[in-house]
Write a protein that holds these residues in place. Structure first.
Motif, mmCIF file in Angstrom:
data_model
loop_
_atom_site.group_PDB
_atom_site.id
_atom_site.type_symbol
_atom_site.label_atom_id
_atom_site.label_comp_id
_atom_site.label_asym_id
_atom_site.label_seq_id
_atom_site.Cartn_x
_atom_site.Cartn_y
_atom_site.Cartn_z
ATOM 1 N N GLY A 1 19.638 46.460 -14.051
ATOM 2 C CA GLY A 1 20.091 45.283 -13.337
ATOM 3 C C GLY A 1 19.472 44.077 -14.103
ATOM 4 N N ASN A 2 20.377 42.801 -13.498
ATOM 5 C CA ASN A 2 20.136 41.456 -14.407
ATOM 6 C C ASN A 2 18.786 40.983 -14.074
ATOM 7 N N GLY A 3 18.263 41.453 -12.857
ATOM 8 C CA GLY A 3 16.630 40.917 -12.592
ATOM 9 C C GLY A 3 15.566 41.323 -13.699
ATOM 10 N N THR A 4 16.043 42.526 -14.227
ATOM 11 C CA THR A 4 14.997 43.075 -15.337
ATOM 12 C C THR A 4 15.399 42.196 -16.728
ATOM 13 N N SER A 5 16.579 41.832 -16.554
ATOM 14 C CA SER A 5 16.931 40.840 -18.060
ATOM 15 C C SER A 5 16.158 39.779 -18.077
ATOM 16 N N PHE B 1 9.874 34.625 -11.607
ATOM 17 C CA PHE B 1 9.345 35.787 -12.311
ATOM 18 C C PHE B 1 8.165 36.638 -11.020
ATOM 19 N N ASP B 2 7.441 35.837 -10.489
ATOM 20 C CA ASP B 2 6.560 36.554 -9.472
ATOM 21 C C ASP B 2 7.498 37.012 -8.240
ATOM 22 N N ALA B 3 8.584 36.405 -7.977
ATOM 23 C CA ALA B 3 9.326 36.856 -6.945
ATOM 24 C C ALA B 3 10.316 38.167 -7.504
ATOM 25 N N LEU B 4 10.531 38.234 -8.534
ATOM 26 C CA LEU B 4 11.141 39.414 -9.347
ATOM 27 C C LEU B 4 10.209 40.468 -9.260
ATOM 28 N N ARG B 5 9.076 40.334 -9.508
ATOM 29 C CA ARG B 5 7.964 41.363 -9.684
ATOM 30 C C ARG B 5 7.832 41.837 -8.435
ATOM 31 N N ALA B 6 7.750 41.025 -7.518
ATOM 32 C CA ALA B 6 7.562 41.257 -5.843
ATOM 33 C C ALA B 6 8.717 42.278 -5.359
ATOM 34 N N ALA B 7 9.803 41.940 -5.857
ATOM 35 C CA ALA B 7 11.207 42.654 -5.152
ATOM 36 C C ALA B 7 11.221 44.007 -6.268
ATOM 37 N N ASP B 8 10.517 44.206 -7.406
ATOM 38 C CA ASP B 8 10.824 45.184 -8.009
ATOM 39 C C ASP B 8 10.117 46.594 -7.476
ATOM 40 N N THR B 9 11.129 47.442 -7.274
ATOM 41 C CA THR B 9 10.457 48.897 -6.651
ATOM 42 C C THR B 9 10.491 49.793 -7.536
ATOM 43 N N GLY B 10 11.119 49.693 -8.875
ATOM 44 C CA GLY B 10 11.270 50.557 -10.013
ATOM 45 C C GLY B 10 12.540 51.456 -10.049
ATOM 46 N N HIS B 11 13.463 50.880 -9.245
ATOM 47 C CA HIS B 11 14.893 51.093 -9.167
ATOM 48 C C HIS B 11 15.617 50.261 -9.614
ATOM 49 N N ALA B 12 16.924 49.842 -9.068
ATOM 50 C CA ALA B 12 17.429 48.714 -9.432
ATOM 51 C C ALA B 12 17.007 47.240 -9.144
ATOM 52 N N LEU B 13 17.049 46.307 -9.976
ATOM 53 C CA LEU B 13 16.652 45.171 -9.706
ATOM 54 C C LEU B 13 17.547 43.992 -10.025
ATOM 55 N N LEU C 1 19.047 39.858 -9.736
ATOM 56 C CA LEU C 1 18.461 38.610 -9.733
ATOM 57 C C LEU C 1 18.224 38.214 -8.311
ATOM 58 N N THR C 2 19.274 38.470 -7.565
ATOM 59 C CA THR C 2 19.661 38.071 -6.350
ATOM 60 C C THR C 2 18.439 38.359 -5.352
ATOM 61 N N ALA C 3 17.708 39.632 -5.744
ATOM 62 C CA ALA C 3 16.822 40.052 -4.939
ATOM 63 C C ALA C 3 15.567 39.291 -5.080
ATOM 64 N N GLY C 4 15.418 38.412 -6.371
ATOM 65 C CA GLY C 4 13.978 37.611 -6.575
ATOM 66 C C GLY C 4 14.757 36.320 -5.974
ATOM 67 N N VAL C 5 15.747 36.002 -5.815
ATOM 68 C CA VAL C 5 16.249 34.493 -5.327
ATOM 69 C C VAL C 5 15.901 34.807 -3.754
ATOM 70 N N LYS C 6 16.264 35.954 -3.134
ATOM 71 C CA LYS C 6 15.947 36.215 -1.865
ATOM 72 C C LYS C 6 14.517 35.742 -1.648
ATOM 73 N N ARG C 7 13.585 36.194 -2.276
ATOM 74 C CA ARG C 7 12.076 35.971 -2.064
ATOM 75 C C ARG C 7 11.813 34.519 -1.986
ATOM 76 N N LEU C 8 12.565 33.683 -3.045
ATOM 77 C CA LEU C 8 12.355 32.158 -3.085
ATOM 78 C C LEU C 8 12.976 31.797 -1.946
ATOM 79 N N ALA C 9 14.131 32.081 -1.398
ATOM 80 C CA ALA C 9 14.920 31.611 -0.278
ATOM 81 C C ALA C 9 13.889 31.614 0.937
#
Length: 457
Positions: A94-98, A191-203, A205-213
Motif C-alpha cells: 500500500g501507499n503508506g509504505t511508499s 511518519f510516526d502515525a504510519l508506523r503506529a498504524a502498521d500491522t504488518g499487512h496492508a498500510l 496513507l489514509t491509515a496514517g491520516v486517521k491517526r493525525l485526525a
C-alpha cells in the motif's frame, strides 16, 4: 496555519509505486505513471503542474517496474526540476509504505508536499495549499466539497470536517462533507502515525491520516472549484481528457471564440497535442493561413478567402491550447503570437482592400482599408495600455457599458470577414469593421476619461 508572506518552495514526494492492475494490459509491461494523457504521461503532467505551482525539488517513490519511470524521467533536468528516487520494496502493501520509504529523503524538511502520480490537477489548486503554511506538527489536506463534481464518488476517500480540521476519513464513511483530493502538506508526524498504524499487512496513507485526525493535527484547505481528478480506472482517462480540454476556455474569450472557435479548436488540439507539433509551429501555420486568405481575397476567390480567415481564427487558439496542455507556455511565444496575429490581420485587410479597389476603381476603398488597419488593434491596445498604466485588469463593464455586448475582438472581426467573403459583401464588411473598431475606441476613451484622469493614490 497562516498565510505565507513569501511562499517557500517545499520539496514534494510523488507516490508512484503501485502496479495499476486495473489498467492491464498496459501495466503488464509499463508502470501506471507512464500512461499517456493528452501528449504527456501521467507523471509528467503531475510534475509539470507542480513545477508551475512553484515546486522544483521532487522525491519520486518507485515500486512496480520503477526502473522504467526512472529511465523515462531521468534526473529532471529536461523539465527544469530536480528528481531523486526512492525504491519501496514493500509497494504491494500500500501507499503508506511508499511514504515511509521516503522519510530519509525529507529529513531536513519541516513540512513537505505529498501527491499521487495518478492525480491530475491544475497548478492553482496546489498554489492555494502552498500559500497556507502549517505550523509545527500540523499537516494539511486539500479537500473538495463539490460532491456532485467528483468523477468517482463511490470509490473516493470521504472526509468529515469540523472547525477547519479533518475529524474522520475513510472510503466507507456514511456521513461526510468533502472528499480527499490526494494533495497533502505533511509534518514529520505522519511518519510516526504510519508506523503506529502498521500491522504488518496492508498500510494505506489514509491509515496514517486517521491517526493525525484523531489528534486534531490535520487541517483542511478547501480547493472546491479547482480542477483535479483521480485517474483510478481506465474509463476515467477519458473523463480526465474531456475535463482537461474544458479547462482551456478562458474568461477573456469573445463570443465567437466561446461558441464557435473553441469547440472546434479543442477537437483539433485533442489530436494535435499527441504529435510532436510545437505551439510555435502552430502559430506560424495560423499566420500563413491568414496570409493565404489575404491573397485569395486580392485575386477574387472570396468564399475560400472568407473560410480561410475563419480557419486562421480557429487555429490561432490551438497554439495556446497545446502550450497550456503541455506546459510549454513562454512569454516569447505569447509575444510572437500577438505580433503575427497583427500581421496576419493586416494581410487579410490588405487583400480585401485590393479586391475592393480593383472591383470598383474607387480610391476611397483603399482609405476604407486603411481605416480598418488602424482600428483593428485598438481593442487589444486599449486593454493592454490600461493594464500597463494602472496595474489593474481592464474593467470591461466600466469601460464599455452596454457596448460590451457588441464584440470587436479579433475573433469577432475575423468572423465578420468570413461573412463578407461568403456573401460577396467585402466592402460592407470593411465599413462595418471600421465603424465598429473606431466607434468602440471613442466610446472607451469617453467612459474611461474620468477614471484615468484621477490623481494616482
Amino acid at each position: 496555519m497562516r498565510e505565507r508572506e513569501e511562499v517557500k518552495s517545499l520539496k514534494a514526494i510523488v507516490l508512484a509505486a503501485g502496479d495499476g492492475t486495473r489498467f492491464k494490459p498496459f501495466t503488464d509491461h509499463n508502470p501506471k505513471p507512464l500512461l499517456p494523457l493528452l501528449g504527456l504521461t501521467l507523471i509528467e503532467r503531475i510534475l509539470l503542474a507542480a513545477k508551475k505551482a512553484g515546486i522544483r525539488d521532487f522525491v519520486v517513490v518507485l515500486g512496480y517496474k520503477g526502473e522504467r519511470v526512472r529511465d523515462f524521467l531521468g534526473d529532471g533536468r529536461r523539465y527544469g526540476i530536480r528528481i531523486e528516487y526512492v525504491e519501496n520494496r514493500d509497494w504491494h502493501r500500500g501507499n503508506g509504505t511508499s511514504l515511509l520509504a521516503a522519510e530519509s529523503a525529507v529529513k531536513d524538511e519541516e513540512h513537505f508536499v505529498v501527491m499521487m502520480a495518478d492525480h491530475v490537477f491544475e497548478p492553482d489548486l496546489l498554489r492555494k495549499a502552498l500559500a497556507l503554511q502549517p505550523r509545527g506538527r500540523d499537516s494539511v489536506l486539500c479537500v473538495d466539497r463539490d460532491l456532485s463534481g467528483i468523477a468517482d464518488l463511490q470509490d473516493a476517500t470521504k472526509v468529515h470536517t469540523e472547525g477547519g480540521f479533518i475529524v474522520q476519513i475513510d472510503k466507507r464513511l456514511k456521513h461526510f462533507d468533502a472528499v480527499d483530493t490526494g494533495f497533502f502538506i505533511f509534518s514529520h508526524e505522519i511518519f510516526d502515525a504510519l508506523r503506529a498504524a502498521d500491522t504488518g499487512h496492508a498500510l494505506t496513507l489514509t491509515a496514517g491520516v486517521k491517526r493525525l485526525a484523531e489528534r486534531r493535527l490535520i487541517r483542511v484547505v478547501d480547493v472546491t472549484g479547482f480542477f483535479w481528478i483521480d485517474v483510478d480506472r481506465p474509463e476515467l482517462l477519458g473523463v480526465a481528457e474531456s475535463r482537461l480540454l474544458k479547462t482551456l476556455s478562458k474568461s477573456t474569450d469573445g463570443v465567437v471564440s466561446r461558441w464557435l472557435n473553441r469547440p472546434i479548436s479543442t477537437r483539433l488540439t485533442r489530436f494535435l497535442v499527441r504529435t510532436p507539433l510545437s505551439p510555435d509551429t502552430v502559430t506560424a501555420i495560423s499566420f500563413m493561413i491568414a496570409v493565404a486568405s489575404g491573397i485569395l481575397f486580392a485575386v477574387g476567390h472570396l468564399v475560400w478567402a472568407g473560410l480561410l480567415a475563419q480557419f486562421a481564427s480557429v487555429i490561432d487558439g490551438v497554439d495556446g491550447e497545446i502550450a497550456r496542455l503541455k506546459f510549454r507556455e513562454t512569454r516569447l511565444g505569447a509575444f510572437v503570437d500577438s505580433l503575427l496575429d497583427r500581421y496576419g490581420d493586416s494581410a487579410i485587410v490588405l487583400g480585401m482592400s485590393t479586391w475592393a479597389y480593383l472591383s470598383t476603381g474607387n480610391a476611397w476603398t483603399l482609405l476604407l482599408g486603411m481605416a480598418v488597419l488602424a482600428g483593428a488593434p485598438m481593442s487589444m491596445l486599449a486593454k493592454e495600455k490600461f493594464r500597463a498604466i494602472t496595474g489593474r485588469d481592464y474593467p470591461i463593464e466600466q469601460a464599455e457599458g452596454w457596448l460590451r455586448y457588441i464584440p470587436d475582438s479579433r475573433d469577432a472581426r475575423l468572423f465578420i470577414i468570413m461573412l463578407g467573403g461568403l456573401f460577396g459583401a467585402v466592402i460592407p464588411a470593411l465599413v462595418l469593421l471600421a465603424v465598429l473598431t473606431h466607434g468602440k475606441t471613442v466610446w472607451r476613451m469617453y467612459r474611461l476619461a474620468g477614471l484615468l484622469d484621477a490623481p494616482a493614490v
